[in-house]
Motif scaffolding. Sequence first.
Motif, mmCIF file in Angstrom:
data_model
loop_
_atom_site.group_PDB
_atom_site.id
_atom_site.type_symbol
_atom_site.label_atom_id
_atom_site.label_comp_id
_atom_site.label_asym_id
_atom_site.label_seq_id
_atom_site.Cartn_x
_atom_site.Cartn_y
_atom_site.Cartn_z
ATOM 1 N N ASP A 39 0.844 -1.178 0.000
ATOM 2 C CA ASP A 39 0.000 0.000 0.000
ATOM 3 C C ASP A 39 0.896 1.252 0.000
ATOM 4 O O ASP A 39 2.021 1.209 -0.488
ATOM 5 C CB ASP A 39 -0.988 -0.019 1.171
ATOM 6 C CG ASP A 39 -2.246 0.778 0.845
ATOM 7 O OD1 ASP A 39 -2.295 1.958 1.217
ATOM 8 O OD2 ASP A 39 -3.160 0.237 0.189
ATOM 9 N N ASN A 40 0.402 2.358 0.584
ATOM 10 C CA ASN A 40 1.129 3.615 0.455
ATOM 11 C C ASN A 40 1.808 4.042 1.746
ATOM 12 O O ASN A 40 2.105 5.211 1.959
ATOM 13 C CB ASN A 40 0.185 4.739 0.001
ATOM 14 C CG ASN A 40 -0.836 5.090 1.065
ATOM 15 O OD1 ASN A 40 -1.308 4.216 1.777
ATOM 16 N ND2 ASN A 40 -1.181 6.361 1.181
ATOM 17 N N ARG A 41 2.064 3.082 2.658
ATOM 18 C CA ARG A 41 2.629 3.476 3.934
ATOM 19 C C ARG A 41 4.147 3.396 3.927
ATOM 20 O O ARG A 41 4.754 2.635 3.176
ATOM 21 C CB ARG A 41 2.029 2.665 5.083
ATOM 22 C CG ARG A 41 2.756 1.435 5.553
ATOM 23 C CD ARG A 41 2.619 0.258 4.637
ATOM 24 N NE ARG A 41 3.099 -0.944 5.268
ATOM 25 C CZ ARG A 41 4.368 -1.387 5.174
ATOM 26 N NH1 ARG A 41 5.251 -0.692 4.526
ATOM 27 N NH2 ARG A 41 4.725 -2.519 5.733
ATOM 28 N N ILE A 42 4.753 4.210 4.777
ATOM 29 C CA ILE A 42 6.191 4.203 5.020
ATOM 30 C C ILE A 42 6.403 3.872 6.497
ATOM 31 O O ILE A 42 5.857 4.552 7.374
ATOM 32 C CB ILE A 42 6.836 5.567 4.698
ATOM 33 C CG1 ILE A 42 6.667 5.909 3.221
ATOM 34 C CG2 ILE A 42 8.325 5.567 5.084
ATOM 35 C CD1 ILE A 42 7.434 5.004 2.281
ATOM 36 N N VAL A 43 7.156 2.841 6.764
ATOM 37 C CA VAL A 43 7.446 2.423 8.138
ATOM 38 C C VAL A 43 8.670 3.191 8.638
ATOM 39 O O VAL A 43 9.682 3.286 7.948
ATOM 40 C CB VAL A 43 7.705 0.907 8.205
ATOM 41 C CG1 VAL A 43 8.166 0.506 9.599
ATOM 42 C CG2 VAL A 43 6.440 0.142 7.810
ATOM 43 N N PHE A 44 8.557 3.719 9.859
ATOM 44 C CA PHE A 44 9.657 4.474 10.446
ATOM 45 C C PHE A 44 10.323 3.696 11.585
ATOM 46 O O PHE A 44 9.671 2.940 12.302
ATOM 47 C CB PHE A 44 9.152 5.823 10.979
ATOM 48 C CG PHE A 44 9.005 6.852 9.901
ATOM 49 C CD1 PHE A 44 10.068 7.670 9.544
ATOM 50 C CD2 PHE A 44 7.804 6.990 9.229
ATOM 51 C CE1 PHE A 44 9.943 8.613 8.544
ATOM 52 C CE2 PHE A 44 7.663 7.936 8.221
ATOM 53 C CZ PHE A 44 8.739 8.748 7.878
ATOM 54 N N PHE A 45 11.617 3.915 11.720
ATOM 55 C CA PHE A 45 12.387 3.307 12.806
ATOM 56 C C PHE A 45 13.523 4.249 13.175
ATOM 57 O O PHE A 45 13.795 5.236 12.479
ATOM 58 C CB PHE A 45 12.940 1.937 12.391
ATOM 59 C CG PHE A 45 13.951 2.008 11.268
ATOM 60 C CD1 PHE A 45 15.309 2.131 11.525
ATOM 61 C CD2 PHE A 45 13.539 1.950 9.939
ATOM 62 C CE1 PHE A 45 16.235 2.200 10.493
ATOM 63 C CE2 PHE A 45 14.461 2.017 8.897
ATOM 64 C CZ PHE A 45 15.807 2.143 9.180
ATOM 65 N N ALA A 46 14.193 3.936 14.266
ATOM 66 C CA ALA A 46 15.374 4.700 14.687
ATOM 67 C C ALA A 46 16.516 3.738 14.963
ATOM 68 O O ALA A 46 16.309 2.670 15.546
ATOM 69 C CB ALA A 46 15.073 5.505 15.943
ATOM 70 N N PRO A 47 17.727 4.084 14.550
ATOM 71 C CA PRO A 47 18.882 3.263 14.915
ATOM 72 C C PRO A 47 19.429 3.675 16.283
ATOM 73 O O PRO A 47 19.323 4.834 16.675
ATOM 74 C CB PRO A 47 19.901 3.590 13.811
ATOM 75 C CG PRO A 47 19.587 5.002 13.439
ATOM 76 C CD PRO A 47 18.091 5.168 13.644
#
Length: 500
Positions: A96-104
Amino acid sequence: MASVNAREWAKNVIKQEEIDKYLINGKDFIDEDLIWDKLSKNSEPDKEYIRGIIKKSLSITRLDPDETAALLNVRDEELWEEMYEAGAEIKRKVYDNRIVFFAPLYCSNLCVNSCTYCGFRKENPHEKRRILTMDEIKQETEHVIDAGHKRMIVVYGEHPQSDADYMAESIKAIYSVQKKAKNGNGTGSIRRVNINAAPMSTADLKKLWEVGIGTYQVFQETYNRDLYKKLHPAGPKSDFRWRLYALHRAMDAGIDDLAIGALFGLYDWRFEVMGLLYHAIDLETQFGIGPHTISFPRMTQASGSELSTNSEYIVSDEDFKKLVTVLRLSVPYTGLIITAREKSEIKKEVIQVGCTQTDASTRIGIGGYSEAAKLQDEEKQQFMLGETRSLDEVIREMAEIGKISSFCTAGYRCGRTGDKIMGLLQECVEGKFCKLNAILTFKEYLDDYGSDETKAIGEELIKKEMEEVRNMEFYQKHNLIGKLEEYYERISNGERDLYL
């Protein structure tokens, strides 16, 4: 720990029998001559042949090496535009059109290796060595949570002080942190801890599995073994095959969520794309499961490394967009991660051709979140960042171009990993759940951490997403609309961590 002990430890890292068991007739799956032969034989691809390959990609079927080599040799800009459009369509179909975010989170820069392009290498006199205590890791985690993150990838240098036992303790420490949300609407925590760490034995990897590791990420750096040897002159990392089969050992240890990558700029980018494809194919062949994600960081300036700025293989922005597009078409079911190494302008453009994950609010110094003001000089970082904006700023930009930010970790906790998630991705089903959980976790973020400006833009996007859900046959057929609306209302009233 004294350096002599570190040297002795390094000598015992590699277990040859845990390499040999995966070889086929004594050979590994990277054949440089074969790769160059594929690229040569497909050097002048016919336009209609390329369009046939694009059609195959759109059916969410992995390409074979000849097909990928043909894509890499396309020179017609009209065809590239068609490939960019196909990459975006594949991403929509699967994710779909989602962007998954994370932090290192960088826990340690102690290292026994001598990688010529890396600021962490043991010979670098400019690097100020440090390893975080468990209390410091918890403090760093609090700062990451305060930004609004729910996912973290933890990074370690290869050293006896940051061995598998240290990693296991750090994972437990991160999961233990609970922090009241900035806006007072909920309690924040890290729900998914992935790690980027050196190759380990199966026994050590089992320790990480037992404490709830998410994805295990190992980058081969380059698939050219002669260059690999030159770039890694000493330390356990100098063994090409030990690294090449790191993820195979993870599968044997029970870790079925894997991530591969290469450092672009060390060698010819077309060769490295082929290497990543062969890596995915071998994992599929031996375990029936390909990589969950592929990363493609470009080499950037690293302290004390001349190679990091003078390589003859530095990848241009134009070629970077092309290589990401070919990866999206070649392994269409796989997530693609673009990192904060890249400047915001190129990130925004490349995300449009099929990326699924990115980091934001990133700090890569050891202690870089809680001590941000003191860790701005490049000599304390492994490499230089291109994207330095806050998570809120990046999320707002994504919403402005119609991309919904997701902090979802539902699939992992519902058992949708390994062969299960691969099947759901290939059938374009997992993305349907991703859409629902993106809406729910985005609402959490907006209420708990979003600025007023981001919240206003984000809530308009959520309205649009909810309307799409109501009109899609899949959600109607599976009676998911009512559940989504119920969970959304409960989150609006202060509940957290509801997922489908």
